[in-house]
Design a protein around this motif. Sequence first.
Motif, PDB file in Angstrom:
ATOM      1  N   SER A   1     -65.623 102.955  30.930  1.00 29.46           N
ATOM      2  CA  SER A   1     -64.946 102.497  29.733  1.00 29.46           C
ATOM      3  C   SER A   1     -64.553 101.030  29.897  1.00 29.46           C
ATOM      4  N   TYR A   2     -64.326 100.378  28.782  1.00 25.22           N
ATOM      5  CA  TYR A   2     -63.943  98.977  28.795  1.00 25.22           C
ATOM      6  C   TYR A   2     -62.460  98.833  29.087  1.00 25.22           C
ATOM      7  N   SER A   3     -62.066  97.652  29.549  1.00 22.69           N
ATOM      8  CA  SER A   3     -60.645  97.363  29.716  1.00 22.69           C
ATOM      9  C   SER A   3     -60.027  97.121  28.337  1.00 22.69           C
ATOM     10  N   LYS A   4     -58.716  96.993  28.303  1.00 18.08           N
ATOM     11  CA  LYS A   4     -58.043  96.720  27.029  1.00 18.08           C
ATOM     12  C   LYS A   4     -58.489  95.363  26.513  1.00 18.08           C
ATOM     13  N   PRO A   5     -58.642  95.206  25.194  1.00 16.98           N
ATOM     14  CA  PRO A   5     -59.035  93.913  24.626  1.00 16.98           C
ATOM     15  C   PRO A   5     -58.019  92.823  24.956  1.00 16.98           C
ATOM     16  N   ILE A   6     -58.522  91.619  25.175  1.00 15.05           N
ATOM     17  CA  ILE A   6     -57.667  90.451  25.377  1.00 15.05           C
ATOM     18  C   ILE A   6     -57.422  89.841  24.005  1.00 15.05           C
ATOM     19  N   ILE A   7     -56.161  89.646  23.670  1.00 15.85           N
ATOM     20  CA  ILE A   7     -55.808  89.060  22.378  1.00 15.85           C
ATOM     21  C   ILE A   7     -55.188  87.691  22.645  1.00 15.85           C
ATOM     22  N   TRP A   8     -55.819  86.658  22.108  1.00 11.59           N
ATOM     23  CA  TRP A   8     -55.343  85.290  22.287  1.00 11.59           C
ATOM     24  C   TRP A   8     -54.446  84.922  21.111  1.00 11.59           C
ATOM     25  N   ASP A   9     -53.370  84.211  21.390  1.00 16.46           N
ATOM     26  CA  ASP A   9     -52.508  83.729  20.307  1.00 16.46           C
ATOM     27  C   ASP A   9     -52.693  82.227  20.076  1.00 16.46           C
ATOM     28  N   THR A  10     -53.716  81.651  20.717  1.00 15.99           N
ATOM     29  CA  THR A  10     -54.070  80.245  20.536  1.00 15.99           C
ATOM     30  C   THR A  10     -55.586  80.155  20.368  1.00 15.99           C
ATOM     31  N   PRO A  11     -56.083  79.034  19.866  1.00 19.34           N
ATOM     32  CA  PRO A  11     -57.536  78.875  19.768  1.00 19.34           C
ATOM     33  C   PRO A  11     -58.195  78.904  21.153  1.00 19.34           C
ATOM     34  N   VAL A  12     -59.394  79.418  21.203  1.00 23.41           N
ATOM     35  CA  VAL A  12     -60.172  79.430  22.435  1.00 23.41           C
ATOM     36  C   VAL A  12     -61.558  78.880  22.137  1.00 23.41           C
ATOM     37  N   GLU A  13     -62.236  78.466  23.194  1.00 23.50           N
ATOM     38  CA  GLU A  13     -63.604  77.982  23.059  1.00 23.50           C
ATOM     39  C   GLU A  13     -64.531  78.941  23.784  1.00 23.50           C
ATOM     40  N   LEU A  14     -65.628  79.296  23.118  1.00 30.62           N
ATOM     41  CA  LEU A  14     -66.665  80.107  23.752  1.00 30.62           C
ATOM     42  C   LEU A  14     -67.507  79.173  24.609  1.00 30.62           C
ATOM     43  N   LEU A  15     -67.474  79.354  25.923  1.00 37.54           N
ATOM     44  CA  LEU A  15     -68.200  78.486  26.844  1.00 37.54           C
ATOM     45  C   LEU A  15     -69.614  78.973  27.108  1.00 37.54           C
ATOM     46  N   SER A  16     -69.771  80.274  27.164  1.00 42.42           N
ATOM     47  CA  SER A  16     -71.071  80.835  27.504  1.00 42.42           C
ATOM     48  C   SER A  16     -71.117  82.281  27.045  1.00 42.42           C
ATOM     49  N   GLY A  17     -72.319  82.774  26.853  1.00 36.97           N
ATOM     50  CA  GLY A  17     -72.462  84.173  26.468  1.00 36.97           C
ATOM     51  C   GLY A  17     -73.871  84.659  26.693  1.00 36.97           C
ATOM     52  N   ASN A  18     -74.010  85.969  26.743  1.00 40.39           N
ATOM     53  CA  ASN A  18     -75.332  86.586  26.827  1.00 40.39           C
ATOM     54  C   ASN A  18     -75.214  88.011  26.346  1.00 40.39           C
ATOM     55  N   GLY A  19     -76.348  88.578  26.007  1.00 42.88           N
ATOM     56  CA  GLY A  19     -76.318  89.947  25.529  1.00 42.88           C
ATOM     57  C   GLY A  19     -77.691  90.448  25.167  1.00 42.88           C
ATOM     58  N   VAL A  20     -77.697  91.532  24.444  1.00 41.70           N
ATOM     59  CA  VAL A  20     -78.935  92.206  24.053  1.00 41.70           C
ATOM     60  C   VAL A  20     -78.856  92.545  22.575  1.00 41.70           C
ATOM     61  N   VAL A  21     -79.939  92.290  21.850  1.00 41.19           N
ATOM     62  CA  VAL A  21     -80.085  92.749  20.474  1.00 41.19           C
ATOM     63  C   VAL A  21     -81.150  93.832  20.506  1.00 41.19           C
ATOM     64  N   GLY A  22     -80.779  95.022  20.095  1.00 37.66           N
ATOM     65  CA  GLY A  22     -81.718  96.137  20.125  1.00 37.66           C
ATOM     66  C   GLY A  22     -81.416  97.129  19.027  1.00 37.66           C
ATOM     67  N   VAL A  23     -81.868  98.344  19.217  1.00 40.79           N
ATOM     68  CA  VAL A  23     -81.623  99.408  18.241  1.00 40.79           C
ATOM     69  C   VAL A  23     -80.994 100.604  18.935  1.00 40.79           C
ATOM     70  N   LYS A  24     -80.196 101.335  18.160  1.00 36.19           N
ATOM     71  CA  LYS A  24     -79.618 102.589  18.635  1.00 36.19           C
ATOM     72  C   LYS A  24     -80.659 103.694  18.502  1.00 36.19           C
ATOM     73  N   GLU A  25     -80.331 104.868  18.997  1.00 33.18           N
ATOM     74  CA  GLU A  25     -81.255 106.005  18.902  1.00 33.18           C
ATOM     75  C   GLU A  25     -81.591 106.353  17.459  1.00 33.18           C
ATOM     76  N   ASP A  26     -80.648 106.079  16.526  1.00 30.38           N
ATOM     77  CA  ASP A  26     -80.903 106.381  15.111  1.00 30.38           C
ATOM     78  C   ASP A  26     -81.656 105.260  14.398  1.00 30.38           C
ATOM     79  N   GLY A  27     -82.010 104.189  15.128  1.00 29.86           N
ATOM     80  CA  GLY A  27     -82.763 103.084  14.552  1.00 29.86           C
ATOM     81  C   GLY A  27     -81.914 101.943  14.014  1.00 29.86           C
ATOM     82  N   ASP A  28     -80.582 102.112  13.961  1.00 34.49           N
ATOM     83  CA  ASP A  28     -79.698 101.048  13.489  1.00 34.49           C
ATOM     84  C   ASP A  28     -79.610  99.924  14.516  1.00 34.49           C
ATOM     85  N   LEU A  29     -79.371  98.714  14.026  1.00 32.29           N
ATOM     86  CA  LEU A  29     -79.220  97.541  14.872  1.00 32.29           C
ATOM     87  C   LEU A  29     -78.010  97.693  15.786  1.00 32.29           C
TER      88      LEU A  29
END
Length: 93
Positions: A1-29
């Motif tokens: 399971s994931y950790s608790k979400p981090i909630i920022w009370d100030t602006p943040v900058e996205l420095l880097s990211g990565n991930g996957v775009v795929g489909v679920k078993e039902d065909g949805d994005l």
Amino acid sequence: SYSKPIIWDTPVELLSGNGVVGVKEDGDLDIHFHGVFMDHKKSLSGGHFIEGGNIVAITVEFTVFATAVIQARKEFNQTLGFSFFNFYEREDR
């Protein structure tokens, strides 16, 4: 399971990211994305983007690399008890 979400009370900058775009078993994005963020004090944090929970003040620029030969499909694994992406040769080539 994931950790608790981090909630920022100030602006943040996205420095880097990565991930996957795929489909679920039902065909949805399905988009699975991780990011590294920096706040105004230069403190770093990172983790999963949560659907509907990542408000953007101005813009986020990113590049998506597509492949004609591989398809990402999120499938439930009975042994592990959760869904994750598997990668297959595309069937529609």
